[in-house]
Motif scaffolding. Structure first.
Motif, PDB file in Angstrom:
ATOM      1  N   UNK A 261       0.849  -1.195   0.000  1.00 39.56           N
ATOM      2  CA  UNK A 261       0.000   0.000   0.000  1.00 39.56           C
ATOM      3  C   UNK A 261       0.887   1.249   0.000  1.00 39.56           C
ATOM      4  N   UNK A 262       0.700   2.082  -1.017  1.00 41.67           N
ATOM      5  CA  UNK A 262       1.594   3.233  -1.178  1.00 41.67           C
ATOM      6  C   UNK A 262       1.015   4.531  -0.618  1.00 41.67           C
ATOM      7  N   UNK A 265      -1.080   8.448   3.913  1.00 42.43           N
ATOM      8  CA  UNK A 265      -1.943   8.566   5.084  1.00 42.43           C
ATOM      9  C   UNK A 265      -2.871   7.369   5.193  1.00 42.43           C
ATOM     10  N   UNK A 266      -3.765   7.400   6.206  1.00 44.26           N
ATOM     11  CA  UNK A 266      -4.687   6.266   6.394  1.00 44.26           C
ATOM     12  C   UNK A 266      -5.732   6.188   5.276  1.00 44.26           C
ATOM     13  N   UNK A 267      -6.175   4.980   4.938  1.00 44.92           N
ATOM     14  CA  UNK A 267      -7.235   4.783   3.953  1.00 44.92           C
ATOM     15  C   UNK A 267      -8.506   4.359   4.686  1.00 44.92           C
TER      16      UNK A 267
END
Ligand code: ZN
Length: 273
Positions: A261-262, A265-267
Protein backbone atom coordinates in the motif's frame (compact mmCIF):
# COMPACT_ATOMS: atom_id res chain seq x y z
CA UNK A 1 -11.78 -42.93 -0.38
CA UNK A 2 -10.09 -39.94 1.21
CA UNK A 3 -9.34 -36.34 0.41
CA UNK A 4 -6.07 -37.51 -1.21
CA UNK A 5 -7.78 -39.61 -3.88
CA UNK A 6 -11.29 -38.12 -4.19
CA UNK A 7 -11.49 -35.30 -6.72
CA UNK A 8 -15.25 -34.69 -6.58
CA UNK A 9 -16.08 -31.87 -4.14
CA UNK A 10 -19.45 -33.14 -2.98
CA UNK A 11 -18.27 -36.71 -2.39
CA UNK A 12 -16.19 -35.62 0.61
CA UNK A 13 -17.48 -35.51 4.18
CA UNK A 14 -16.81 -32.42 6.25
CA UNK A 15 -13.84 -33.96 8.15
CA UNK A 16 -12.38 -34.99 4.78
CA UNK A 17 -13.00 -31.45 3.55
CA UNK A 18 -10.67 -30.21 6.28
CA UNK A 19 -7.99 -32.49 4.80
CA UNK A 20 -8.65 -31.14 1.31
CA UNK A 21 -8.31 -27.57 2.62
CA UNK A 22 -5.04 -28.49 4.34
CA UNK A 23 -3.81 -29.84 0.97
CA UNK A 24 -4.90 -26.56 -0.65
CA UNK A 25 -6.45 -28.33 -3.62
CA UNK A 26 -7.43 -26.14 -6.57
CA UNK A 27 -11.24 -26.01 -6.66
CA UNK A 28 -12.73 -26.12 -10.17
CA UNK A 29 -16.22 -24.79 -10.92
CA UNK A 30 -17.54 -26.12 -14.25
CA UNK A 31 -20.06 -23.73 -15.83
CA UNK A 32 -21.97 -24.10 -19.07
CA UNK A 33 -25.49 -24.03 -20.43
CA UNK A 34 -28.70 -25.88 -21.11
CA UNK A 35 -28.99 -24.75 -24.71
CA UNK A 36 -30.07 -26.03 -28.08
CA UNK A 37 -27.20 -27.54 -30.08
CA UNK A 38 -28.88 -28.22 -33.40
CA UNK A 39 -30.89 -31.33 -34.28
CA UNK A 40 -27.91 -33.66 -33.72
CA UNK A 41 -26.56 -32.85 -30.21
CA UNK A 42 -28.36 -32.76 -26.84
CA UNK A 43 -28.95 -29.57 -24.85
CA UNK A 44 -26.35 -30.62 -22.26
CA UNK A 45 -23.45 -30.24 -24.70
CA UNK A 46 -21.62 -27.23 -23.21
CA UNK A 47 -21.83 -28.28 -19.57
CA UNK A 48 -21.27 -31.95 -20.34
CA UNK A 49 -18.00 -31.24 -22.15
CA UNK A 50 -16.75 -28.72 -19.55
CA UNK A 51 -17.56 -31.02 -16.64
CA UNK A 52 -16.01 -34.09 -18.28
CA UNK A 53 -12.74 -32.23 -18.91
CA UNK A 54 -12.71 -31.13 -15.23
CA UNK A 55 -13.45 -34.65 -13.95
CA UNK A 56 -10.74 -36.21 -16.12
CA UNK A 57 -8.24 -33.59 -14.91
CA UNK A 58 -9.28 -34.56 -11.38
CA UNK A 59 -8.76 -38.27 -12.10
CA UNK A 60 -5.25 -37.55 -13.38
CA UNK A 61 -4.21 -35.26 -10.51
CA UNK A 62 -6.53 -35.93 -7.52
CA UNK A 63 -3.89 -34.74 -5.05
CA UNK A 64 -4.37 -31.13 -6.12
CA UNK A 65 -7.80 -31.01 -7.82
CA UNK A 66 -11.36 -30.81 -6.49
CA UNK A 67 -14.32 -30.45 -8.89
CA UNK A 68 -17.48 -28.70 -7.71
CA UNK A 69 -20.95 -29.74 -8.92
CA UNK A 70 -21.53 -27.82 -12.17
CA UNK A 71 -23.59 -24.73 -12.92
CA UNK A 72 -25.62 -26.09 -15.84
CA UNK A 73 -27.28 -22.83 -16.94
CA UNK A 74 -25.93 -19.66 -18.54
CA UNK A 75 -26.60 -16.55 -20.61
CA UNK A 76 -28.80 -17.85 -23.42
CA UNK A 77 -31.62 -15.48 -24.38
CA UNK A 78 -30.17 -15.36 -27.91
CA UNK A 79 -31.05 -19.09 -28.32
CA UNK A 80 -34.56 -18.79 -26.86
CA UNK A 81 -36.22 -19.25 -30.29
CA UNK A 82 -35.21 -22.92 -30.10
CA UNK A 83 -37.27 -25.19 -27.82
CA UNK A 84 -35.75 -26.14 -24.47
CA UNK A 85 -33.07 -23.46 -24.05
CA UNK A 86 -32.85 -22.01 -20.52
CA UNK A 87 -31.74 -18.40 -20.02
CA UNK A 88 -30.15 -16.88 -16.92
CA UNK A 89 -29.71 -13.09 -16.75
CA UNK A 90 -26.00 -12.20 -16.64
CA UNK A 91 -26.30 -10.36 -13.30
CA UNK A 92 -27.97 -13.42 -11.77
CA UNK A 93 -25.33 -15.77 -13.17
CA UNK A 94 -22.47 -13.64 -11.83
CA UNK A 95 -24.10 -13.27 -8.40
CA UNK A 96 -24.89 -17.00 -8.17
CA UNK A 97 -21.39 -18.14 -9.16
CA UNK A 98 -19.82 -15.53 -6.87
CA UNK A 99 -21.80 -16.94 -3.94
CA UNK A 100 -20.28 -20.35 -4.74
CA UNK A 101 -16.68 -19.13 -5.03
CA UNK A 102 -17.00 -16.96 -1.90
CA UNK A 103 -18.30 -19.97 0.04
CA UNK A 104 -15.30 -22.00 -1.14
CA UNK A 105 -12.95 -19.15 -0.16
CA UNK A 106 -14.65 -18.86 3.24
CA UNK A 107 -13.75 -22.45 4.08
CA UNK A 108 -10.07 -21.74 3.45
CA UNK A 109 -9.36 -22.77 -0.14
CA UNK A 110 -7.01 -20.23 -1.70
CA UNK A 111 -7.09 -21.24 -5.37
CA UNK A 112 -10.13 -21.57 -7.62
CA UNK A 113 -10.81 -21.76 -11.32
CA UNK A 114 -14.05 -21.23 -13.24
CA UNK A 115 -13.95 -23.69 -16.16
CA UNK A 116 -16.44 -22.58 -18.78
CA UNK A 117 -17.94 -24.54 -21.69
CA UNK A 118 -20.34 -21.93 -23.13
CA UNK A 119 -18.85 -19.10 -25.18
CA UNK A 120 -21.45 -16.53 -24.13
CA UNK A 121 -20.54 -17.08 -20.48
CA UNK A 122 -16.91 -16.06 -21.07
CA UNK A 123 -17.14 -12.39 -20.01
CA UNK A 124 -19.30 -13.40 -17.05
CA UNK A 125 -16.85 -16.09 -15.91
CA UNK A 126 -14.04 -13.54 -16.15
CA UNK A 127 -15.97 -11.17 -13.87
CA UNK A 128 -16.73 -13.94 -11.38
CA UNK A 129 -13.00 -14.72 -11.20
CA UNK A 130 -12.05 -11.05 -10.82
CA UNK A 131 -14.67 -10.31 -8.18
CA UNK A 132 -13.65 -13.39 -6.20
CA UNK A 133 -10.00 -12.36 -6.26
CA UNK A 134 -10.77 -8.73 -5.35
CA UNK A 135 -13.34 -9.46 -2.65
CA UNK A 136 -11.69 -12.40 -0.83
CA UNK A 137 -8.23 -13.44 0.28
CA UNK A 138 -8.20 -16.21 -2.36
CA UNK A 139 -7.28 -16.23 -6.06
CA UNK A 140 -9.73 -17.23 -8.79
CA UNK A 141 -8.98 -17.59 -12.50
CA UNK A 142 -11.33 -18.28 -15.42
CA UNK A 143 -10.76 -20.39 -18.51
CA UNK A 144 -12.74 -21.76 -21.44
CA UNK A 145 -11.89 -25.48 -21.62
CA UNK A 146 -11.89 -25.27 -25.42
CA UNK A 147 -9.07 -22.71 -25.42
CA UNK A 148 -6.69 -25.50 -24.36
CA UNK A 149 -7.57 -27.40 -27.56
CA UNK A 150 -7.35 -24.43 -29.94
CA UNK A 151 -3.88 -25.23 -31.25
CA UNK A 152 -4.72 -28.91 -31.75
CA UNK A 153 -7.88 -27.91 -33.59
CA UNK A 154 -5.95 -25.73 -36.04
CA UNK A 155 -4.10 -28.87 -37.16
CA UNK A 156 -7.34 -30.81 -37.66
CA UNK A 157 -9.97 -28.38 -38.85
CA UNK A 158 -11.65 -28.80 -42.21
CA UNK A 159 -14.31 -26.12 -41.73
CA UNK A 160 -13.98 -22.33 -41.78
CA UNK A 161 -16.38 -21.52 -38.99
CA UNK A 162 -15.93 -22.50 -35.35
CA UNK A 163 -19.01 -21.52 -33.41
CA UNK A 164 -21.76 -23.84 -32.26
CA UNK A 165 -22.70 -27.53 -32.61
CA UNK A 166 -19.85 -27.52 -35.11
CA UNK A 167 -16.90 -29.69 -36.16
CA UNK A 168 -15.22 -29.10 -32.78
CA UNK A 169 -18.06 -29.87 -30.39
CA UNK A 170 -19.46 -32.71 -32.49
CA UNK A 171 -16.03 -34.37 -32.68
CA UNK A 172 -15.67 -34.28 -28.90
CA UNK A 173 -19.13 -35.78 -28.56
CA UNK A 174 -18.36 -38.53 -31.08
CA UNK A 175 -15.32 -39.40 -28.95
CA UNK A 176 -16.99 -39.26 -25.52
CA UNK A 177 -20.64 -40.23 -26.05
CA UNK A 178 -21.29 -41.31 -29.67
CA UNK A 179 -24.57 -42.95 -28.66
CA UNK A 180 -25.98 -39.50 -27.91
CA UNK A 181 -25.11 -38.00 -31.33
CA UNK A 182 -28.03 -38.10 -33.81
CA UNK A 183 -25.59 -38.46 -36.70
CA UNK A 184 -28.35 -38.79 -39.31
CA UNK A 185 -29.48 -35.30 -38.27
CA UNK A 186 -26.02 -33.67 -38.54
CA UNK A 187 -25.98 -30.98 -41.22
CA UNK A 188 -23.94 -27.83 -41.70
CA UNK A 189 -25.29 -24.47 -40.55
CA UNK A 190 -25.84 -21.39 -42.64
CA UNK A 191 -23.08 -19.13 -41.40
CA UNK A 192 -23.13 -15.37 -41.33
CA UNK A 193 -19.89 -13.82 -42.52
CA UNK A 194 -19.15 -10.17 -43.14
CA UNK A 195 -15.91 -8.21 -43.22
CA UNK A 196 -16.18 -6.95 -39.64
CA UNK A 197 -18.72 -9.27 -38.05
CA UNK A 198 -19.28 -13.02 -38.22
CA UNK A 199 -20.96 -15.93 -36.48
CA UNK A 200 -17.46 -17.44 -36.12
CA UNK A 201 -16.25 -17.48 -32.52
CA UNK A 202 -12.52 -17.56 -33.06
CA UNK A 203 -11.42 -15.41 -35.97
CA UNK A 204 -10.37 -11.88 -35.43
CA UNK A 205 -13.52 -10.04 -36.44
CA UNK A 206 -13.41 -6.67 -34.68
CA UNK A 207 -17.15 -6.34 -33.94
CA UNK A 208 -18.31 -8.49 -31.03
CA UNK A 209 -21.93 -9.26 -31.76
CA UNK A 210 -24.41 -12.05 -31.18
CA UNK A 211 -27.88 -11.67 -32.65
CA UNK A 212 -30.95 -13.70 -31.78
CA UNK A 213 -30.06 -17.02 -33.37
CA UNK A 214 -33.61 -17.20 -34.64
CA UNK A 215 -32.49 -14.50 -37.09
CA UNK A 216 -29.28 -16.26 -38.02
CA UNK A 217 -30.21 -19.89 -38.48
CA UNK A 218 -33.13 -22.28 -38.72
CA UNK A 219 -31.08 -25.34 -37.69
CA UNK A 220 -29.39 -23.84 -34.64
CA UNK A 221 -25.98 -24.77 -36.07
CA UNK A 222 -23.08 -22.53 -37.07
CA UNK A 223 -20.18 -24.52 -38.49
CA UNK A 224 -19.85 -27.92 -40.15
CA UNK A 225 -20.65 -30.86 -37.91
CA UNK A 226 -20.46 -33.21 -40.90
CA UNK A 227 -16.67 -32.73 -40.81
CA UNK A 228 -16.55 -34.11 -37.25
CA UNK A 229 -14.93 -37.47 -36.44
CA UNK A 230 -14.33 -39.41 -33.24
CA UNK A 231 -10.58 -39.41 -33.95
CA UNK A 232 -10.51 -35.60 -34.11
CA UNK A 233 -12.48 -35.66 -30.87
CA UNK A 234 -9.88 -37.87 -29.21
CA UNK A 235 -7.08 -35.45 -30.12
CA UNK A 236 -9.10 -32.43 -28.94
CA UNK A 237 -10.01 -34.23 -25.71
CA UNK A 238 -6.39 -35.07 -24.89
CA UNK A 239 -5.32 -31.48 -25.57
CA UNK A 240 -8.09 -30.02 -23.42
CA UNK A 241 -7.43 -32.36 -20.49
CA UNK A 242 -3.64 -31.96 -20.67
CA UNK A 243 -4.06 -28.20 -20.79
CA UNK A 244 -6.28 -28.12 -17.72
CA UNK A 245 -4.01 -30.49 -15.79
CA UNK A 246 -1.07 -28.19 -16.56
CA UNK A 247 -3.01 -25.06 -15.63
CA UNK A 248 -4.10 -26.56 -12.30
CA UNK A 249 -0.49 -27.54 -11.50
CA UNK A 250 0.71 -24.00 -12.17
CA UNK A 251 -2.20 -22.40 -10.31
CA UNK A 252 -1.64 -24.70 -7.32
CA UNK A 253 1.81 -23.21 -6.70
CA UNK A 254 1.03 -19.66 -7.86
CA UNK A 255 2.16 -17.30 -5.07
CA UNK A 256 -0.23 -15.00 -3.22
CA UNK A 257 1.97 -12.00 -2.56
CA UNK A 258 1.29 -9.42 0.13
CA UNK A 259 -0.25 -6.23 -1.27
CA UNK A 260 1.93 -3.16 -0.90
CA UNK A 261 0.00 0.00 0.00
CA UNK A 262 1.59 3.23 -1.18
CA UNK A 263 -0.71 5.69 0.61
CA UNK A 264 1.06 8.26 2.79
CA UNK A 265 -1.94 8.57 5.08
CA UNK A 266 -4.69 6.27 6.39
CA UNK A 267 -7.23 4.78 3.95
CA UNK A 268 -10.92 4.07 4.60
CA UNK A 269 -10.52 0.30 4.71
CA UNK A 270 -14.08 -0.19 5.96
CA UNK A 271 -15.58 0.79 2.59
CA UNK A 272 -17.38 -2.16 0.93
CA UNK A 273 -17.65 -2.03 -2.83
ZN1 ZN B 1 -21.76 -25.42 -27.38
Amino acid sequence: MSAKTEYRYNQLTWPEMNEAIAMQKVVLLPVGSTEQHGPHLPLETDIYLAEQVCLEAGRRAPERTLVLPPVSYGLNLHHIDFPGTIHIEPEVFIAFCLNITKSVAYHGFQKMMVVNGHGSNSPLADLVARKTTLQTGSLCAAVNYFSFAGEAYEGLRESDILAHADEFETSLYLHLAPERVRWDQAANGNDVEGQYVSSDSTSNYPLRFSDYWGRWTKRGVHGEPTKATAEKGRVLWEAAVAGLVGAVAEWHTWPIAARSDQHAGPVQSGIRW
